[in-house]
Motif scaffolding. Structure first.
Motif, PDB file in Angstrom:
ATOM      1  N   TYR A  51       0.821  -1.205   0.000  1.00  0.00           N
ATOM      2  CA  TYR A  51       0.000   0.000   0.000  1.00  0.00           C
ATOM      3  C   TYR A  51       0.865   1.270   0.000  1.00  0.00           C
ATOM      4  N   GLY A  52       2.156   1.082   0.216  1.00  0.00           N
ATOM      5  CA  GLY A  52       3.056   2.245   0.203  1.00  0.00           C
ATOM      6  C   GLY A  52       3.444   2.754   1.574  1.00  0.00           C
ATOM      7  N   ILE A  53       3.078   2.036   2.647  1.00  0.00           N
ATOM      8  CA  ILE A  53       3.463   2.480   3.988  1.00  0.00           C
ATOM      9  C   ILE A  53       4.893   2.042   4.293  1.00  0.00           C
ATOM     10  N   SER A  54       5.518   2.710   5.260  1.00  0.00           N
ATOM     11  CA  SER A  54       6.832   2.299   5.749  1.00  0.00           C
ATOM     12  C   SER A  54       6.876   2.566   7.246  1.00  0.00           C
ATOM     13  N   TYR A  55       7.662   1.761   7.948  1.00  0.00           N
ATOM     14  CA  TYR A  55       7.772   1.935   9.401  1.00  0.00           C
ATOM     15  C   TYR A  55       9.008   1.209   9.898  1.00  0.00           C
ATOM     16  N   MET A  56       9.444   1.541  11.106  1.00  0.00           N
ATOM     17  CA  MET A  56      10.535   0.838  11.777  1.00  0.00           C
ATOM     18  C   MET A  56       9.928  -0.029  12.874  1.00  0.00           C
ATOM     19  N   LYS A  57      10.227  -1.322  12.846  1.00  0.00           N
ATOM     20  CA  LYS A  57       9.745  -2.196  13.914  1.00  0.00           C
ATOM     21  C   LYS A  57      10.494  -1.844  15.192  1.00  0.00           C
TER      22      LYS A  57
END
Length: 486
Positions: free
Chosen positions: A403-409
């Motif tokens: 979907y185009g999201i990004s994040y740091m776990k």
């Protein structure tokens, strides 16, 4: 109309506007019938908030210098006979309020309060996991405290906090490498109260505080209401970027450096050891104190806990703030500050002014839990529960990367900080999600600078259950898919 404003002065801007217009009326420059510019035009002309002009005009009206009429606006009426008109005067409450509260960010408070609405699934709160402390056990501890209470202490608790609790805190801090005497510990109802007291004591109007660019909304609001100025510094996955920090210190001459050293709220990063050392070195070099907030440091899910900056401090430059809000049963969010005796003595005096009867029940319950060793043992339970919730939420987010999201776990803490696809607004996403029964925190509420963070959202995973995470994240994915057309 040439009105000069001293934006760094101690006189509120609306009073400066009122004073200058009043002088123009008294001098005869503005005669009866003269039409003042509209609130909107005056605000634009002076580059101030419209509410500021509204308050200034309200003061002029209350002083009998102008009158307002529908469709006309404000006109000077200094010499007119107002005997009948002004015989009875209603208080203008708006004009009595401090200017800062007109622009007070309230979205965070509204969304946080919805965390406890049983009709929705909320990822908006920052509350301890509910599963760790059995309610029957908590009830038994409360009953134990109330039944065993000494009659004299029933209505009174030392303003500095229960002595036995401070002894337990001192022992707990030694496990974290901090040697603090009971005289150096001040207990508070929660971390917001602790920060408010500290800034009220130590920060003068106009002084500056270095902070991360994204931070707790309560923090930057507290700084501003204390009259301080926030100087945000960019961050990355290792916390506050120190490359230009020395140049910023030289240019801004701040009163404090604020550090969220555990797992940052909202972004979840953990300040690296190298950057902790660098910030401490700059503190020593420029003699600038550090306020360290260490709320989430116990909630690490891989490796070991990083040392606090206070435990690394060799010169006594760090004021340390710790909260039990994420590692104790919900409702007992007590906090404390560790500082030199001189500071603690003043904080205790402030507590006596603001609190007649401290929350002795919660303090005694927490003391009993710490004394019995249960608090320490339950930290492992918190880590296990929150690790499972984090993994579940992050696993669902991994499936949404198309979907185009990004994040740091995050390695710890209770939040996931998500960057939305380009062109997607967190306001729009929140509005659509609320219609389907879930809520979260939009990124903009965590920035002191307007118009930043609207492409981020913060999700909390500690408070909702595993079932609520599955259901709520399913709705989140569905709504994001509809918005992005994926």
């Amino acid at each position: 109309m040439n009105i000069k404003i001293d934006r760094k002065g101690k006189i509120p801007v609306y009073m400066q506007i009122f004073t200058e217009i009043r002088q123009m009326i008294y001098s005869g420059r503005f005669a009866d019938g003269f039409e003042l510019p509209s609130e909107r035009i005056m605000a634009r002309k002076l580059d101030v908030h419209r509410n500021t002009v509204t308050r200034a005009y309200a003061e002029l009206k209350d002083a009998g210098l102008v009158e307002s009429k529908q469709g006309v606006g404000y006109t000077v009426s200094f010499k007119q006979d107002k005997t009948e008109e002004y015989r009875k005067k209603a208080v203008n409450w708006q004009s009595l309020m401090r200017e800062e509260y007109f622009t007070f960010e309230s979205d965070f408070d509204y969304l946080y309060s919805r965390s406890f609405d049983e009709k929705i699934i909320s990822f908006g709160g920052g509350v301890a996991a509910r599963e760790v402390y059995p309610m029957d056990e908590v009830s038994a501890y409360f009953e134990k405290v109330i039944r065993n209470v000494n009659k004299k202490s029933y209505f009174h608790m030392p303003y500095q906090g229960d002595l036995e609790l401070r002894k337990e805190i001192s022992s707990f801090m030694r496990l974290k490498g901090i040697d603090a005497k009971t005289s150096q510990i001040q207990v508070f109802r929660e971390n917001n109260q602790a920060m408010n007291f500290a800034l009220s004591l130590l920060l003068e109007p106009g002084e500056k505080v270095i902070t991360p660019d994204a931070m707790s909304a309560d923090l930057y609001r507290t700084i501003r209401l204390a009259g301080g100025e926030v100087i945000p510094v960019p961050t990355d996955e290792e916390g506050m970027i120190c490359e230009n920090l020395e140049a910023i210190l030289e240019k801004e001459n701040p009163k404090f450096i604020y550090v969220d050293s555990g797992f940052n709220n909202p972004a979840g990063w953990e300040l690296s050891i190298e950057r902790r050392k660098r910030i401490l070195d700059l503190s020593y070099r420029y003699r600038i104190p550090i306020i360290e907030e260490d709320e989430g440091s116990e909630l690490y899910y891989e490796g070991i806990s990083a040392p606090s900056m206070m435990s690394m401090d060799t010169e006594g430059n760090v004021l340390y703030l710790y909260s039990f809000s994420l590692t104790m049963t919900p409702g007992i969010g007590l906090a404390f500050i560790i500082a030199p005796d001189l500071i603690i003595e003043r904080l205790k005096n402030m507590a006596s002014l603001h609190t007649t009867s401290p929350d002795w029940v919660s303090q005694r319950v927490l003391m009993e839990y710490m004394k019995d060793g249960i608090y320490l043992r339950r930290l492992d339970d918190f880590r296990n529960v929150c690790r499972e919730k984090r993994n579940l939420m992050c696993g669902i987010l991994d499936d949404m990367k198309n979907y185009g999201i990004s994040y740091m776990k995050p390695r710890g803490g209770v939040y996931v900080w998500i960057r939305l696809p380009k062109g997607i607004s967190s306001r729009e996403l929140l509005r659509c999600c609320q219609k389907k029964g879930i809520t979260f925190m939009p990124g903009y509420v965590f920035y002191s600078v307007k118009n930043l963070g609207n492409n981020y959202v913060r999700l909390n995973y500690s408070y909702p259950s595993l079932e609520e995470i599955r259901e709520g994240m399913g709705i989140f994915r569905e709504v994001l898919g509809e918005i992005t057309g994926t």
